[in-house]
Enzyme design. Structure first.
Site, PDB file in Angstrom:
ATOM      1  CG  ASP A  16      -5.035  -1.137   8.537  1.00 30.13           C
ATOM      2  OD1 ASP A  16      -4.370  -0.548   9.407  1.00 30.13           O
ATOM      3  OD2 ASP A  16      -5.112  -0.734   7.365  1.00 30.13           O
TER       4      ASP A  16
ATOM      5  CE  LYS B 146      -6.464   6.092   2.614  1.00 29.49           C
ATOM      6  NZ  LYS B 146      -5.571   6.209   3.746  1.00 29.49           N
TER       7      LYS B 146
ATOM      8  CG  ASP C  27      -7.642   3.316   9.982  1.00 29.71           C
ATOM      9  OD1 ASP C  27      -8.033   2.204   9.607  1.00 29.71           O
ATOM     10  OD2 ASP C  27      -6.994   4.087   9.254  1.00 29.71           O
TER      11      ASP C  27
ATOM     12  CD1 TRP D 296      -2.701   1.751   0.562  1.00 26.82           C
ATOM     13  CD2 TRP D 296      -1.275   2.499   2.133  1.00 26.82           C
ATOM     14  NE1 TRP D 296      -3.031   3.053   0.862  1.00 26.82           N
ATOM     15  CE2 TRP D 296      -2.177   3.528   1.814  1.00 26.82           C
ATOM     16  CE3 TRP D 296      -0.284   2.734   3.081  1.00 26.82           C
ATOM     17  CZ2 TRP D 296      -2.132   4.785   2.432  1.00 26.82           C
ATOM     18  CZ3 TRP D 296      -0.226   3.980   3.694  1.00 26.82           C
ATOM     19  CH2 TRP D 296      -1.152   4.989   3.369  1.00 26.82           C
TER      20      TRP D 296
ATOM     21  CG  ASP E 257      -9.065   4.810   6.011  1.00 27.45           C
ATOM     22  OD1 ASP E 257      -9.571   3.863   6.625  1.00 27.45           O
ATOM     23  OD2 ASP E 257      -7.884   4.815   5.594  1.00 27.45           O
TER      24      ASP E 257
ATOM     25  CD  GLU F  42      -4.613  -1.337   2.362  1.00 24.67           C
ATOM     26  OE1 GLU F  42      -3.402  -1.416   2.656  1.00 24.67           O
ATOM     27  OE2 GLU F  42      -5.496  -1.037   3.194  1.00 24.67           O
TER      28      GLU F  42
END
Ligand code: RNT
Ligand code: ZN
Length: 416
Positions: free
Chosen positions: A323, A224, A293, A181, A291, A222
């Site tokens: 994650d 995004k 998290d 990523w 995002d 990955e």
């Protein structure tokens, strides 16, 4: 009759064998991310977190050294049922006696302590090259930079990480998922959207030209949608990453459920990808409006993702990793609530009469299907969950906080 015995009978009437479920779930590995413990800082640099990701909060007790981080992870493991893998980022290299090397020169020996920890618990390891928080990120770009020297540095980093991933697999006997990523992208409207993507594609291809055994190393890409300061354009978009994985044998797509537009759901994407890819990978997180998290909870979309994996018979085809990183609360609690929430979601998915529900759909008995799906939500799931925790020798939900508080008092509060 105790509560578990009674729940067992109720599930048996629906054709679900709770004993079989409890024996299955405990062996399904879920990757525990080391970066929750230190706010994604790592040990190889002292700069800020970059790449469009951010931790917020400054709750006391952040792990500052490898020993502290590993002790915290061992604590978390003692609070969570189920098989684990350790998920390590390259920036968590451990340099003995100050023998620092830059990321393009990393070697297996810099991760020997992580291997020792994994072996102690018979766990596998997953790995991630770290393409952020580093002076060689040039103008926000790494593998897609127009500057060849920058690209080459990061390609060498990627290749070093493949060698380290293979070392992890050889040492543990368990395949290593290696996720690529980058935060590469632009804050505002770019004038060239394809150029960076062509360079990104060629750079990943160069990384993957490093020889490795595909049964041991599982490279992933990955995607995004955007990052903080990278709002207008990300090089590794969903279409880019999915196409890359589809066109490169042995490369897996990795979906992070914080990386899509807010009304898109990864639960719906899992079966779509499983229709094509032999194996896929997931980052499990909880995005709030972006995002962000947050720690994973036992919420609807978390349950839905687990349901899809189980319904698609995908437990052996989906690599699951947590994650997220919350620095505003006790980090042990964030880690363990997130891990336990995913365990709950898997357990609930396995305790769902999936074959019967599928039959209702195929026979177009959709009214009955709605009623039946609602009925499954109030089955005595909690009694089986408590039994799972007890058998795994970890606290039940009601006993969890006391353990966290004790560790905070005895260990975390002393880190000043
Ligand atoms: C960032 C990605 C990425 C990172 C970790 C630290 O948005 O989700 O996976 O969170 O690699
Ligand atoms: Zn992720």
């Amino acid at each position: 009759m105790n509560r578990y015995e009674s729940a067992k009978e109720i599930y048996a009437k629906l054709g679900i064998d709770t004993e079989e479920v409890l024996n299955t779930i405990k062996n399904v590995p879920v990757s525990l991310h080391c970066w929750q413990g230190d706010d994604v800082k790592g040990f190889d640099q002292d700069g800020p977190l970059t790449g469009g990701i951010q931790t917020t909060g400054n709750y006391p007790g952040r792990a500052r050294t490898p020993d502290e981080l590993m002790a915290d992870m061992e604590k978390v493991m003692s609070l969570c049922p189920g098989a684990k893998k350790l998920n390590v980022h390259a920036c968590y290299a451990i340099f003995e006696d100050g023998q620092f090397v830059d990321r393009d020169k990393l070697e297996p020996k810099h991760f020997a302590k992580w291997v020792a920890l994994a072996k102690k618990y018979n766990m596998g390891l997953d790995f991630n090259p770290t393409f952020f928080s580093h002076p060689k990120v040039k103008d926000g770009l790494t593998l897609s930079s127009p500057d060849k020297a920058t690209r080459d540095f990061w390609i060498e980093h990627g290749k070093a990480c493949i060698r380290i991933s293979e070392y992890f697999a050889n040492e543990t006997g368990i395949p290593c998922v290696m996720n690529i990523w980058t935060g590469d992208g632009y804050k505002d409207i770019p004038s060239d959207r394809m150029g960076p993507r062509i360079r990104y594609k060629e750079s990943i291809e160069e990384i993957l030209s490093e020889p490795f055994d595909k049964s041991k190393v599982k490279p992933c890409v990955e995607s995004k949608v955007f990052g903080i300061g990278v709002e207008a354009y990300t090089v590794g978009s969903a279409e880019f990453s999915l196409s890359f994985a589809a066109m490169h044998d042995g490369c897996l797509p990795l979906m992070d459920n914080g990386h899509y537009h807010p009304t898109e759901v990864v639960s719906d994407k899992i079966p779509a990808l499983l229709a094509f890819f032999p194996e896929i990978a997931l980052h499990i997180t909880r995005p709030i409006r972006w995002d962000s998290d947050h720690a994973v909870l036992f919420d609807d979309e978390t349950k839905e993702m687990a349901k899809e994996i189980v319904r698609c018979d995908g437990l052996n085809r989906v690599y699951m990793a947590l994650d997220y990183f919350d620095a505003s609360i006790n980090r042990i609690s964030s880690w363990s609530v997130g891990f336990r929430s995913w365990q709950k979601a898997l357990l609930m998915a396995m305790l769902t009469p999936n074959a019967k529900l599928k039959q209702l759909q195929d026979e177009n008995r959709l009214t009955e299907l709605m009623v039946a799906q609602e009925a499954t939500k109030v089955l005595p799931f909690g009694d089986v969950w408590n039994e799972y925790c007890e058998r795994a020798n970890v606290p039940t939900d009601c006993a969890l906080y006391a353990e966290i508080e004790k560790y905070e008092k005895e260990v975390l509060s002393k880190r000043v």
